[in-house]
Write a protein that holds these residues in place. Structure first.
Motif, mmCIF file in Angstrom:
data_model
loop_
_atom_site.group_PDB
_atom_site.id
_atom_site.type_symbol
_atom_site.label_atom_id
_atom_site.label_comp_id
_atom_site.label_asym_id
_atom_site.label_seq_id
_atom_site.Cartn_x
_atom_site.Cartn_y
_atom_site.Cartn_z
ATOM 1 N N LYS A 44 -0.716 -1.719 -3.411
ATOM 2 C CA LYS A 44 -2.098 -1.655 -3.912
ATOM 3 C C LYS A 44 -3.021 -1.085 -2.847
ATOM 4 O O LYS A 44 -3.905 -0.262 -3.141
ATOM 5 C CB LYS A 44 -2.567 -3.054 -4.319
ATOM 6 C CG LYS A 44 -4.006 -3.105 -4.816
ATOM 7 C CD LYS A 44 -4.430 -4.547 -5.108
ATOM 8 C CE LYS A 44 -5.911 -4.621 -5.487
ATOM 9 N NZ LYS A 44 -6.348 -6.017 -5.713
ATOM 10 N N TYR A 46 -2.220 0.974 -0.252
ATOM 11 C CA TYR A 46 -1.957 2.395 -0.037
ATOM 12 C C TYR A 46 -2.538 3.239 -1.167
ATOM 13 O O TYR A 46 -3.112 4.316 -0.923
ATOM 14 C CB TYR A 46 -0.454 2.653 0.098
ATOM 15 C CG TYR A 46 0.063 2.504 1.503
ATOM 16 C CD1 TYR A 46 -0.349 3.363 2.514
ATOM 17 C CD2 TYR A 46 0.967 1.498 1.828
ATOM 18 C CE1 TYR A 46 0.121 3.233 3.811
ATOM 19 C CE2 TYR A 46 1.458 1.362 3.128
ATOM 20 C CZ TYR A 46 1.036 2.233 4.116
ATOM 21 O OH TYR A 46 1.497 2.105 5.394
ATOM 22 N N GLU A 47 -2.409 2.759 -2.393
ATOM 23 C CA GLU A 47 -2.940 3.519 -3.524
ATOM 24 C C GLU A 47 -4.463 3.540 -3.505
ATOM 25 O O GLU A 47 -5.092 4.560 -3.797
ATOM 26 C CB GLU A 47 -2.400 2.940 -4.829
ATOM 27 C CG GLU A 47 -0.895 3.186 -4.979
ATOM 28 C CD GLU A 47 -0.334 2.637 -6.273
ATOM 29 O OE1 GLU A 47 -1.025 1.838 -6.944
ATOM 30 O OE2 GLU A 47 0.821 2.996 -6.608
ATOM 31 N N SER A 48 -5.066 2.413 -3.134
ATOM 32 C CA SER A 48 -6.521 2.352 -3.031
ATOM 33 C C SER A 48 -7.026 3.237 -1.898
ATOM 34 O O SER A 48 -7.966 4.018 -2.073
ATOM 35 C CB SER A 48 -6.968 0.900 -2.790
ATOM 36 O OG SER A 48 -8.333 0.843 -2.423
ATOM 37 N N SER A 50 -5.535 5.789 -0.444
ATOM 38 C CA SER A 50 -5.266 7.202 -0.689
ATOM 39 C C SER A 50 -6.294 7.836 -1.607
ATOM 40 O O SER A 50 -6.586 9.029 -1.495
ATOM 41 C CB SER A 50 -3.866 7.373 -1.294
ATOM 42 O OG SER A 50 -2.873 6.899 -0.411
ATOM 43 N N SER A 51 -6.855 7.038 -2.518
ATOM 44 C CA SER A 51 -7.802 7.579 -3.497
ATOM 45 C C SER A 51 -9.261 7.278 -3.160
ATOM 46 O O SER A 51 -10.165 7.698 -3.879
ATOM 47 C CB SER A 51 -7.489 7.018 -4.892
ATOM 48 O OG SER A 51 -7.602 5.602 -4.904
ATOM 49 N N ASN A 52 -9.483 6.571 -2.063
ATOM 50 C CA ASN A 52 -10.840 6.183 -1.683
ATOM 51 C C ASN A 52 -11.552 7.370 -1.014
ATOM 52 O O ASN A 52 -11.301 7.689 0.145
ATOM 53 C CB ASN A 52 -10.798 4.984 -0.730
ATOM 54 C CG ASN A 52 -12.172 4.384 -0.474
ATOM 55 O OD1 ASN A 52 -13.195 5.048 -0.677
ATOM 56 N ND2 ASN A 52 -12.207 3.141 -0.031
ATOM 57 N N THR A 53 -12.428 8.010 -1.737
ATOM 58 C CA THR A 53 -13.107 9.213 -1.236
ATOM 59 C C THR A 53 -14.147 8.902 -0.168
ATOM 60 O O THR A 53 -14.651 9.816 0.483
ATOM 61 C CB THR A 53 -13.782 9.966 -2.396
ATOM 62 O OG1 THR A 53 -14.706 9.081 -3.056
ATOM 63 C CG2 THR A 53 -12.744 10.461 -3.395
ATOM 64 N N ASP A 57 -12.117 11.831 6.580
ATOM 65 C CA ASP A 57 -10.841 12.466 6.926
ATOM 66 C C ASP A 57 -10.396 12.145 8.347
ATOM 67 O O ASP A 57 -9.197 11.998 8.614
ATOM 68 C CB ASP A 57 -10.942 13.988 6.755
ATOM 69 C CG ASP A 57 -11.019 14.408 5.286
ATOM 70 O OD1 ASP A 57 -10.634 13.589 4.426
ATOM 71 O OD2 ASP A 57 -11.463 15.533 5.003
ATOM 72 N N ARG A 60 -8.542 8.926 8.194
ATOM 73 C CA ARG A 60 -7.268 8.952 7.463
ATOM 74 C C ARG A 60 -6.097 9.271 8.382
ATOM 75 O O ARG A 60 -4.963 8.815 8.151
ATOM 76 C CB ARG A 60 -7.319 9.986 6.336
ATOM 77 C CG ARG A 60 -8.216 9.585 5.192
ATOM 78 C CD ARG A 60 -8.075 10.530 4.005
ATOM 79 N NE ARG A 60 -9.018 10.159 2.971
ATOM 80 C CZ ARG A 60 -8.818 9.169 2.102
ATOM 81 N NH1 ARG A 60 -7.695 8.469 2.161
ATOM 82 N NH2 ARG A 60 -9.723 8.869 1.203
ATOM 83 N N TYR A 66 1.077 8.322 2.541
ATOM 84 C CA TYR A 66 1.767 7.542 1.514
ATOM 85 C C TYR A 66 2.382 8.472 0.482
ATOM 86 O O TYR A 66 1.714 9.343 -0.064
ATOM 87 C CB TYR A 66 0.754 6.595 0.860
ATOM 88 C CG TYR A 66 1.252 5.817 -0.335
ATOM 89 C CD1 TYR A 66 2.295 4.910 -0.217
ATOM 90 C CD2 TYR A 66 0.634 5.964 -1.581
ATOM 91 C CE1 TYR A 66 2.727 4.172 -1.307
ATOM 92 C CE2 TYR A 66 1.054 5.232 -2.685
ATOM 93 C CZ TYR A 66 2.105 4.335 -2.533
ATOM 94 O OH TYR A 66 2.527 3.608 -3.623
#
Length: 282
Positions: A44, A46-48, A50-53, A57, A60, A66
């Protein structure tokens, strides 16, 4: 071809029929999903993340890339998180795992788990300094081989032991000889400079002073540098955050537990760098 990582210094290993981490020849790291809710929490996160704009950068780059999850043949079809192999581009890496925070349990933990963490934390620098060194491996330039201290001994070291470990991590003299003083020969190359560990830690600190998305309970900082041609090509030092099985939503609150440990660790690294610079001047 999947194989066991050569330079794992902390974390879970294959044991009692349970699979351990694996790496392939394409630069990927396969981490077994932990049981109960921990595996779900890590996926959860990693998915959050990865998509958290709203995550910049330049931050990151401090986290492994991921690649999702997959069942892996040869591990009884166990589900694994697929990540960037942080060591794939290193020939002779020195690696250190530092568990951050003066509190290593998560808010919803059971009383039994909290007491277990408290006993372990009290034996180390976790409570007193806000971090503990979970493990490290160094390339010994005298013996031309890798040296790794016993992890059980590391769990019991106090402040002076942590300072000694951080010096050994950047030393060139024989590390297995406990009577010799670490020479900290690579301190300025690894910890110092515009791309060194200290600069990277300070950049992370600036983000943690403001970010309220996540609370990184029991998370680790991984420090990596290259020993091959270190004098000619530099250390290529890297700081990465790993182990997110206990990450929780920040709910608009700064993660003071991680931030406090990070500030303390920065002070330790800065002190070693300054003492190394002073000895060089003399």
């Amino acid at each position: 071809m999947l194989k066991v990582p050569e330079h794992q210094v902390a974390g879970h290993i294959a044991k009692d029929g349970k699979p351990g981490p694996l790496v392939d020849d394409k630069g990927r790291f396969f981490k077994p999903l932990q049981g109960d809710s921990r595996g779900e929490i890590e996926v959860k996160f990693y998915e959050s993340f990865s998509s958290n704009t709203e995550v910049p950068d330049h931050i990151r780059r401090y986290f492994p890339v991921y690649h999702g999850t997959q069942a892996v043949e040869g591990s009884d079809g166990a589900a694994m998180i697929v990540l960037e192999n942080l060591l794939s581009k290193y020939s002779k890496p020195s690696v250190m795992d530092v568990k951050m925070g003066s509190r290593t349990w998560y808010p919803e933990a059971s009383e039994e788990y909290i007491q277990k963490c408290l006993r372990k934390d009290a034996r180390s620098t976790t409570v007193s300094s806000g971090f503990r060194i979970s493990g490290f491996e160094v390339y010994d330039h005298k013996e031309l081989s890798f040296w790794k201290p016993d992890r059980k001994l590391l769990n019991g070291i106090k402040v002076d032991g942590a300072r000694l470990a951080l010096r050994k991590f950047v030393s060139s003299n024989t590390l297995s000889d406990t009577s010799s003083k670490p020479d900290s020969a690579f301190a300025s190359s690894v910890y110092g400079g515009s791309r060194g560990v200290l600069t990277q830690l300070l950049e992370l600190k600036t983000w943690f002073e403001n970010q309220t998305f996540y609370h990184f309970n029991s998370c680790s900082i991984l420090i990596i540098y290259e020993n091959e041609s270190i004098h000619e090509d530099g250390a290529r030092a890297q700081v990465k955050l790993v182990d997110f099985a206990h990450v929780h939503d920040g709910n608009g609150v700064i993660d003071h537990n991680f931030l406090g440990g990070l500030c303390s660790f920065i002070n330790f690294v800065r002190d070693i760098l300054q003492s190394s610079d002073e000895s060089t001047d003399n």
